[in-house]
Design a protein around this motif. Structure first.
Motif, PDB file in Angstrom:
ATOM      1  N   ALA A 196       0.815  -1.223   0.000  1.00  0.00           N
ATOM      2  CA  ALA A 196       0.000   0.000   0.000  1.00  0.00           C
ATOM      3  C   ALA A 196       0.843   1.265   0.000  1.00  0.00           C
ATOM      4  N   ARG A 197       1.896   1.346   0.832  1.00  0.00           N
ATOM      5  CA  ARG A 197       2.673   2.583   0.920  1.00  0.00           C
ATOM      6  C   ARG A 197       3.250   2.967  -0.432  1.00  0.00           C
ATOM      7  N   THR A 198       3.872   2.028  -1.112  1.00  0.00           N
ATOM      8  CA  THR A 198       4.456   2.314  -2.423  1.00  0.00           C
ATOM      9  C   THR A 198       3.378   2.752  -3.413  1.00  0.00           C
ATOM     10  N   ALA A 199       2.242   2.052  -3.383  1.00  0.00           N
ATOM     11  CA  ALA A 199       1.171   2.369  -4.330  1.00  0.00           C
ATOM     12  C   ALA A 199       0.597   3.765  -4.087  1.00  0.00           C
ATOM     13  N   TYR A 200       0.389   4.126  -2.828  1.00  0.00           N
ATOM     14  CA  TYR A 200      -0.199   5.431  -2.542  1.00  0.00           C
ATOM     15  C   TYR A 200       0.803   6.566  -2.745  1.00  0.00           C
ATOM     16  N   LEU A 201       2.091   6.315  -2.507  1.00  0.00           N
ATOM     17  CA  LEU A 201       3.096   7.323  -2.840  1.00  0.00           C
ATOM     18  C   LEU A 201       3.135   7.560  -4.338  1.00  0.00           C
ATOM     19  N   ALA A 202       3.039   6.478  -5.121  1.00  0.00           N
ATOM     20  CA  ALA A 202       3.009   6.628  -6.581  1.00  0.00           C
ATOM     21  C   ALA A 202       1.768   7.387  -7.017  1.00  0.00           C
ATOM     22  N   GLU A 203       0.646   7.151  -6.354  1.00  0.00           N
ATOM     23  CA  GLU A 203      -0.586   7.867  -6.686  1.00  0.00           C
ATOM     24  C   GLU A 203      -0.439   9.360  -6.386  1.00  0.00           C
ATOM     25  N   GLY A 204       0.186   9.687  -5.248  1.00  0.00           N
ATOM     26  CA  GLY A 204       0.410  11.093  -4.922  1.00  0.00           C
ATOM     27  C   GLY A 204       1.354  11.773  -5.895  1.00  0.00           C
ATOM     28  N   GLU A 205       2.416  11.070  -6.315  1.00  0.00           N
ATOM     29  CA  GLU A 205       3.353  11.642  -7.277  1.00  0.00           C
ATOM     30  C   GLU A 205       2.684  11.855  -8.622  1.00  0.00           C
ATOM     31  N   ALA A 206       1.842  10.909  -9.023  1.00  0.00           N
ATOM     32  CA  ALA A 206       1.120  11.065 -10.285  1.00  0.00           C
ATOM     33  C   ALA A 206       0.172  12.256 -10.225  1.00  0.00           C
ATOM     34  N   ALA A 207      -0.471  12.459  -9.079  1.00  0.00           N
ATOM     35  CA  ALA A 207      -1.352  13.629  -8.926  1.00  0.00           C
ATOM     36  C   ALA A 207      -0.549  14.921  -9.017  1.00  0.00           C
ATOM     37  N   SER A 208       0.681  14.931  -8.475  1.00  0.00           N
ATOM     38  CA  SER A 208       1.540  16.108  -8.580  1.00  0.00           C
ATOM     39  C   SER A 208       1.868  16.410 -10.040  1.00  0.00           C
ATOM     40  N   SER A 209       2.120  15.362 -10.833  1.00  0.00           N
ATOM     41  CA  SER A 209       2.439  15.559 -12.247  1.00  0.00           C
ATOM     42  C   SER A 209       1.262  16.171 -12.995  1.00  0.00           C
ATOM     43  N   VAL A 210       0.059  15.685 -12.697  1.00  0.00           N
ATOM     44  CA  VAL A 210      -1.129  16.249 -13.345  1.00  0.00           C
ATOM     45  C   VAL A 210      -1.305  17.715 -12.955  1.00  0.00           C
ATOM     46  N   ALA A 211      -1.160  18.005 -11.653  1.00  0.00           N
ATOM     47  CA  ALA A 211      -1.301  19.394 -11.191  1.00  0.00           C
ATOM     48  C   ALA A 211      -0.245  20.298 -11.824  1.00  0.00           C
ATOM     49  N   GLU A 212       0.979  19.780 -11.972  1.00  0.00           N
ATOM     50  CA  GLU A 212       2.048  20.567 -12.573  1.00  0.00           C
ATOM     51  C   GLU A 212       1.735  20.884 -14.033  1.00  0.00           C
ATOM     52  N   ILE A 213       1.259  19.885 -14.782  1.00  0.00           N
ATOM     53  CA  ILE A 213       0.912  20.093 -16.186  1.00  0.00           C
ATOM     54  C   ILE A 213      -0.195  21.134 -16.316  1.00  0.00           C
ATOM     55  N   VAL A 214      -1.229  21.010 -15.475  1.00  0.00           N
ATOM     56  CA  VAL A 214      -2.352  21.950 -15.548  1.00  0.00           C
ATOM     57  C   VAL A 214      -1.904  23.362 -15.183  1.00  0.00           C
ATOM     58  N   ALA A 215      -1.126  23.488 -14.083  1.00  0.00           N
ATOM     59  CA  ALA A 215      -0.702  24.813 -13.623  1.00  0.00           C
ATOM     60  C   ALA A 215       0.210  25.494 -14.632  1.00  0.00           C
ATOM     61  N   THR A 216       1.216  24.778 -15.129  1.00  0.00           N
ATOM     62  CA  THR A 216       2.161  25.406 -16.061  1.00  0.00           C
ATOM     63  C   THR A 216       1.509  25.725 -17.403  1.00  0.00           C
ATOM     64  N   THR A 217       0.580  24.874 -17.845  1.00  0.00           N
ATOM     65  CA  THR A 217      -0.115  25.153 -19.104  1.00  0.00           C
ATOM     66  C   THR A 217      -1.007  26.379 -18.969  1.00  0.00           C
ATOM     67  N   ALA A 218      -1.700  26.485 -17.822  1.00  0.00           N
ATOM     68  CA  ALA A 218      -2.564  27.656 -17.609  1.00  0.00           C
ATOM     69  C   ALA A 218      -1.735  28.935 -17.510  1.00  0.00           C
ATOM     70  N   GLU A 219      -0.633  28.878 -16.764  1.00  0.00           N
ATOM     71  CA  GLU A 219       0.202  30.070 -16.605  1.00  0.00           C
ATOM     72  C   GLU A 219       0.853  30.482 -17.922  1.00  0.00           C
ATOM     73  N   GLY A 220       1.244  29.506 -18.720  1.00  0.00           N
ATOM     74  CA  GLY A 220       1.927  29.819 -19.976  1.00  0.00           C
ATOM     75  C   GLY A 220       1.048  29.653 -21.191  1.00  0.00           C
ATOM     76  N   ALA A 221      -0.261  29.876 -21.033  1.00  0.00           N
ATOM     77  CA  ALA A 221      -1.200  29.638 -22.132  1.00  0.00           C
ATOM     78  C   ALA A 221      -0.843  30.458 -23.376  1.00  0.00           C
ATOM     79  N   ARG A 222      -0.480  31.709 -23.183  1.00  0.00           N
ATOM     80  CA  ARG A 222      -0.143  32.559 -24.337  1.00  0.00           C
ATOM     81  C   ARG A 222       1.122  32.055 -25.033  1.00  0.00           C
ATOM     82  N   THR A 223       2.096  31.626 -24.233  1.00  0.00           N
ATOM     83  CA  THR A 223       3.325  31.089 -24.821  1.00  0.00           C
ATOM     84  C   THR A 223       3.026  29.816 -25.599  1.00  0.00           C
ATOM     85  N   VAL A 224       2.184  28.963 -25.047  1.00  0.00           N
ATOM     86  CA  VAL A 224       1.793  27.734 -25.743  1.00  0.00           C
ATOM     87  C   VAL A 224       1.141  28.059 -27.075  1.00  0.00           C
ATOM     88  N   GLU A 225       0.294  29.081 -27.059  1.00  0.00           N
ATOM     89  CA  GLU A 225      -0.409  29.467 -28.284  1.00  0.00           C
ATOM     90  C   GLU A 225       0.545  30.057 -29.309  1.00  0.00           C
TER      91      GLU A 225
END
Length: 595
Positions: A196-225
């Motif tokens: 369980a510990r390994t699985a839930y740590l991996a789940e938390g890290e994966a959630a961080s990756s999703v949040a990072e993608i969403v945050a950086t894409t939103a902040e740099g939306a004009r640059t992306v465009e």
């Protein structure tokens, strides 16, 4: 496998660190825990009395010599025990919830303190998504555990212990058969906990990756465009979401094994007790009342065991979240005490190298001395390293190699010291209005300041709008309160600086968001309050450099020129080129000196 552009992750605390931190939370409020233990124990004892009294009723009725009044008295005893258990359990849960809320408050304060103490380089490397998920989602997970899971599991564990003891006291044979399902429960729990510990740590890290993608894409939306990066960002987001989905499926699989096996295992003792007890009753070795009481005790095991097993998943999830939270403190700068007072206010930078990414220095072999009371301007092209040097001078970060000291003491130690106050303050273009009153926003820089001092600081930076606020210093500002525009928010930041009363100000275009008239007024006010202070200005407008005592020209991470405005213009080097460019292509060096 991580993606090449995936940010560096903050560390995760090991099991021993998490255990120590959990015990520290309990020790900090141990008196409440003692009360919870006593109330839960009394509730468990009250719950045991009911089945025992029912067994007495069955035996008397079977014997045929029980009077109606005696049966009524025993029945009232069963009712009284049930009511007592209900009341005691209610108070135990109340105290445990209050304990959880106090522990959660301490944890949240610690998270904020540790997050604010993170070196800037670490924040840059980790990314906003990593820190955001640990400070919000992980804290929320632990909050649910502290409020509900831990109190419920603790009380259920007390009930389980007392029930097993009661069954053995009632009859040793029934006690042995009550344990028939425990090996299966132990196996399922051991199998689950090992993964369980390994699985839930991996789940938390994966959630961080999703949040990072969403945050950086939103902040740099004009640059992306502008650069046509839409497909790439969508591909990265799909990959991150896929990893999060896979991690969630892994934890779901663990639950689909744990819960069915344990449901069967803890229902087994009830059936076995009825079967074995029935044969023993027919054999005459056990009375019917003992069989009834033992069966009721086994039935009492179902609910607390259900709760323990149901909450086991939450405890593992929160344990992983707690490990991620404590990981913030593993790299955060600790508040230090016992730091020696600087000999003077001279700032010395010696052989400093600094990098945000290993192998790529943005500052290279920088040497600089800032004399007390001096006005120093840092100029150079965008990306030259001026702002980075300003962060090091303020103690917001530490160099990779070399030293930055104030009066012989590392400036980073002073920034983290409790007793020496804000000796060096960095004021950037970024500013923040915290939710709360205007007074709260100001006193964070000077907790002992009275209203007169607060109003004086606001007046110094030209914040005349304070007079129009409905409740003066008690006016609620920030989200949900009085909205301050960019200029007002920046004046509020400058007022905090004035209240902090540092000996050195590092200004990174601190008045850039003010309109020209207000900016000139604020700059004059700042000049008045910094008359006896050292000022280091990171200048994008060269008029600031012209008014400085000395100018340091930063180019490609190095200081390539150092001198007064007139000296550098006369030298005809990089600063002279910047000055002429700022005044227009047709300007000459002589015109620059005259300007």
């Amino acid at each position: 496998m991580s993606r090449p552009n995936e940010p560096w992750r903050l560390p995760v605390a090991d099991r021993a660190t998490v255990r120590r931190a959990g015990l520290a939370l309990i020790k900090a409020d141990w008196r409440s825990m003692v009360v919870v233990v006593l109330l839960a124990g009394l509730a468990a004892v009250a719950g045991l009395a009911g089945p025992w009294l029912l067994g007495r009723i069955v035996n008397r009725v079977e014997a045929g010599h029980a009077s109606t009044s005696a049966i009524d008295q025993l029945a009232l005893g069963v009712l009284a025990c049930a009511v007592a258990q209900l009341v005691l359990t209610r108070f135990a849960l109340n105290h445990s919830h209050r304990f959880g809320e106090r522990a959660l408050a301490r944890l949240r304060e610690e998270v904020v303190d540790r997050a604010l103490a993170l070196p800037a380089r670490v924040v840059e490397q980790a990314g906003t998504g990593e820190l955001m998920t640990r400070a919000s989602m992980d804290v929320g997970t632990v909050a649910g555990t502290l409020r509900t899971a831990i109190p419920d599991v603790f009380i259920a564990a007390m009930q389980l212990l007392f029930v097993f003891v009661a069954v053995f006291v009632l009859h040793p044979l029934l006690g042995l058969w009550a344990l028939v399902g425990m090996p299966l429960v132990w196996w399922a729990a051991h199998w689950y906990l090992a993964r369980a510990r390994t699985a839930y740590l991996a789940e938390g890290e994966a959630a961080s990756s999703v949040a990072e993608i969403v945050a950086t894409t939103a902040e740099g939306a004009r640059t992306v465009e502008v650069f046509g990066l839409r497909r790439r960002r969508v591909r990265d987001a799909d990959e991150a979401i896929g990893q999060a989905y896979g991690a969630a499926r892994r934890t779901l699989f663990l639950r689909t094994v744990l819960f069915p096996v344990t449901e069967f295992a803890h229902s087994l003792p009830v059936a076995v007790t009825l079967l074995v007890g029935g044969y023993a009753y027919l054999d005459g070795s056990i009375s019917l009342g003992v069989v009834v009481a033992g069966s009721l005790y086994m039935w009492q095991l179902v609910d607390p065991l259900d709760r323990v097993l149901m909450w086991m998943e939450q405890l593992q999830r929160s344990g992983a979240a707690f490990a991620r939270i404590k990981g913030i403190g593993m790299v955060a700068a600790e508040r230090r005490s016992g730091v020696p007072a600087p000999a003077d206010d001279r700032i010395e930078v010696r052989a400093v190298h600094y990098s945000y990414v290993d192998g790529h220095d943005v500052l290279k072999d920088v040497d600089l001395t800032v004399r007390p009371g001096e006005r120093l301007a840092l100029v150079g092209a965008s990306g030259a390293g001026k702002t980075t040097l300003g962060k090091l001078l303020s103690g917001a970060d530490t160099p990779r190699t070399g030293s930055v000291v104030v009066g012989g003491v590392p400036v980073a130690d002073l920034a983290a010291a409790d007793e020496l106050g804000n000796r060096v303050v960095l004021v950037t273009q970024e500013h923040h209005v915290f939710i709360g009153s205007l007074r709260d926003n100001l006193t964070m820089a000077a907790p002992e300041a009275d209203d007169e001092r607060l109003l004086e600081a606001l007046a110094v930076v030209g914040a005349d709008w304070v007079k129009d606020l409905p409740d003066g210093l008690d006016t609620q500002v920030g989200s949900g309160g009085e909205e301050l525009d960019a200029a007002q928010a920046q004046q509020l930041s400058l007022a905090r600086v004035e209240l902090a009363d540092p000996h050195t100000l590092i200004l990174d275009e601190a008045t850039s968001l003010l309109d020209p008239a207000t900016a000139r007024h604020a700059e004059r006010a700042m000049a008045a309050v910094r008359a006896d202070r050292t000022v280091i200005a990171i200048a994008h407008r060269l008029q600031t450099a012209r008014d400085a005592d000395r100018v340091a020209v930063v180019e490609d991470g190095r200081i390539v020129e150092l001198g007064s405005h007139d000296e550098l213009v006369a030298a005809g080097g990089p600063y002279a080129a910047l000055w002429c460019s700022w005044h227009g292509r047709g300007a000459t060096v002589d015109e620059g000196r005259a300007g």
